[in-house]
Design an enzyme around this catalytic site. Structure first.
Site, PDB file in Angstrom:
ATOM      1  N   ASP A 173       0.836  -1.212   0.000  1.00  0.00           N
ATOM      2  CA  ASP A 173       0.000   0.000   0.000  1.00  0.00           C
ATOM      3  C   ASP A 173       0.870   1.261   0.000  1.00  0.00           C
ATOM      4  OD1 ASP A 173       0.877  -0.055   2.626  1.00  0.00           O
ATOM      5  OD2 ASP A 173      -1.098   0.289   3.513  1.00  0.00           O
ATOM      6  N   SER A 174       2.196   1.055   0.023  1.00  0.00           N
ATOM      7  CA  SER A 174       3.128   2.183  -0.153  1.00  0.00           C
ATOM      8  C   SER A 174       2.890   2.859  -1.499  1.00  0.00           C
ATOM      9  CB  SER A 174       4.579   1.700  -0.066  1.00  0.00           C
ATOM     10  OG  SER A 174       4.803   0.600  -0.929  1.00  0.00           O
ATOM     11  N   ASP A 177      -1.302  -6.132  -0.163  1.00  0.00           N
ATOM     12  CA  ASP A 177      -1.621  -5.411   1.072  1.00  0.00           C
ATOM     13  C   ASP A 177      -3.102  -5.072   1.113  1.00  0.00           C
ATOM     14  OD1 ASP A 177       0.208  -4.834   3.049  1.00  0.00           O
ATOM     15  OD2 ASP A 177       1.099  -3.133   1.989  1.00  0.00           O
ATOM     16  N   LYS A 214      -1.704  -9.358   2.921  1.00  0.00           N
ATOM     17  CA  LYS A 214      -0.956  -8.905   4.113  1.00  0.00           C
ATOM     18  C   LYS A 214      -1.791  -7.867   4.844  1.00  0.00           C
ATOM     19  CE  LYS A 214       2.792  -5.962   4.017  1.00  0.00           C
ATOM     20  NZ  LYS A 214       2.307  -4.822   4.831  1.00  0.00           N
ATOM     21  N   GLU A 254      -1.550  -5.102   8.358  1.00  0.00           N
ATOM     22  CA  GLU A 254      -0.712  -4.549   9.421  1.00  0.00           C
ATOM     23  C   GLU A 254      -1.363  -4.915  10.745  1.00  0.00           C
ATOM     24  OE1 GLU A 254       0.281  -0.410   8.821  1.00  0.00           O
ATOM     25  OE2 GLU A 254       0.868  -0.798   6.754  1.00  0.00           O
ATOM     26  N   GLU A 291       9.070  -4.270  10.419  1.00  0.00           N
ATOM     27  CA  GLU A 291       9.463  -2.965   9.852  1.00  0.00           C
ATOM     28  C   GLU A 291      10.117  -2.084  10.913  1.00  0.00           C
ATOM     29  OE1 GLU A 291       6.673  -1.088   7.234  1.00  0.00           O
ATOM     30  OE2 GLU A 291       7.807   0.776   7.161  1.00  0.00           O
TER      31      GLU A 291
HETATM   32  O1  KIV Z   1       3.488  -1.071   1.637  1.00  0.00           O
HETATM   33  C1  KIV Z   1       4.621  -1.571   1.544  1.00  0.00           C
HETATM   34  O2  KIV Z   1       5.342  -1.407   0.558  1.00  0.00           O
HETATM   35  C2  KIV Z   1       5.066  -2.376   2.676  1.00  0.00           C
HETATM   36  C3  KIV Z   1       6.518  -2.700   2.742  1.00  0.00           C
HETATM   37  C4  KIV Z   1       7.255  -1.506   3.167  1.00  0.00           C
HETATM   38  C5  KIV Z   1       6.791  -3.860   3.610  1.00  0.00           C
HETATM   39  O3  KIV Z   1       4.303  -2.725   3.520  1.00  0.00           O
END
Ligand code: KIV
Length: 257
Positions: free
Chosen positions: A42-43, A81, A110, A112, A176
């Site tokens: 989600d970055s 994510d 994934k 958090e 992280e």
């Molecule tokens: O969103 C993302 O790219 C991540 C990584 C930094 C692990 O969660």
């Protein structure tokens, strides 16, 4: 259990697991040859859409990018994510995860973790959805950046949380920005692999945001190693194009019909 998940689990204590992010087919086609795991992170809210946080990201945006990624990734495990707000309650979380898996053909999702969402991991496990956890600095839930696990209390809490996530059925956990000794302890205590970002070489694998390590995002904190400077490479190419168009040197005969 899926073969691709087993392959990731089997790497623990054998060789380090290679992971990178991707948001598109063109990048995942390149990563395909090298990566064990590709994360549609989600970055992308920060990297591609210029948002200050990942908080406003829509589920549909993640699905659209993940669809593109799975077109280019054949070998690696593709993990998507879940955006903030899409896994607040167990029933809603399972529904949304199933939508992601069905529409994108990815392998796993994934989330958090926070101290209150262990029930979500359990709900995924019950529904046979492969889930990866994420602890330490979790941008969906934490406002200010901080390295985690620097004191005994934080270390104990992170370790306790990681164990609970493993027991709840996650196949792996992203660590992280966790201090080296704490990352080492967590990695030693868990049977499932830990994937580090800013968490030292003590983890079972490593992940970076591809746009950061390629020198494309303009975001280079201490834990990012710049393996290329694509910003410069692209700038040079565009500069050349700009010059040739203005001087009427492009297109030449070989580029014309
Ligand atoms: O969103 C993302 O790219 C991540 C990584 C930094 C692990 O969660």
């Amino acid at each position: 259990m899926k073969v691709k998940i087993k392959k990731i689990l089997n790497k623990k204590n054998k060789r380090k697991i290679v992971c990178l992010t991707s948001y598109s087919k063109s990048i995942s086609k390149i990563l395909d040859k090298y990566c064990d795991l590709i994360l549609v992170g989600d970055s992308l809210a920060n990297v591609l859409y210029g948002n200050k946080t990942t908080h406003e990201l829509k589920l549909q945006t993640m699905i659209n990018h993940a669809k593109s990624v799975t077109l280019g990734a054949k070998k690696p495990l593709v993990v998507v994510d879940m955006p903030k707000g899409s896994y607040t309650r167990p029933k809603q979380a399972v529904q949304n995860a199933k939508k992601i898996l069905k529409e994108t053909k990815c392998d796993a999702i994934k989330i958090e973790n926070n101290p209150h969402n262990l029930n979500i991991v359990k709900a995924f496990t019950k529904s046979k959805i492969n889930v990866m956890g994420h602890i330490g600095f979790t941008p969906q839930f934490k406002k200010k950046f901080k390295v985690e696990g620097k004191n005994k209390i934080e270390q104990k809490n992170l370790l306790k949380n990681a164990k609970k996530i493993e027991e709840a059925g996650a196949f792996s956990i992203v660590l992280e920005c966790i201090e080296k000794k704490t990352a080492q302890k967590i990695t030693k205590c868990l049977k499932i692999p830990t994937i580090g970002i800013g968490s030292s070489n003590m983890c079972d694998g490593q992940i970076l945001v591809t746009d950061d390590m390629l020198g494309l995002s303009g975001f280079y904190p201490k834990f990012v190693k710049k393996y290329a400077n694509l910003q410069k490479t692209i700038d040079n190419a565009i500069k050349q194009f700009d010059k040739e168009v203005k001087l009427n040197k492009f297109p030449q005969g070989k580029n014309s019909f």
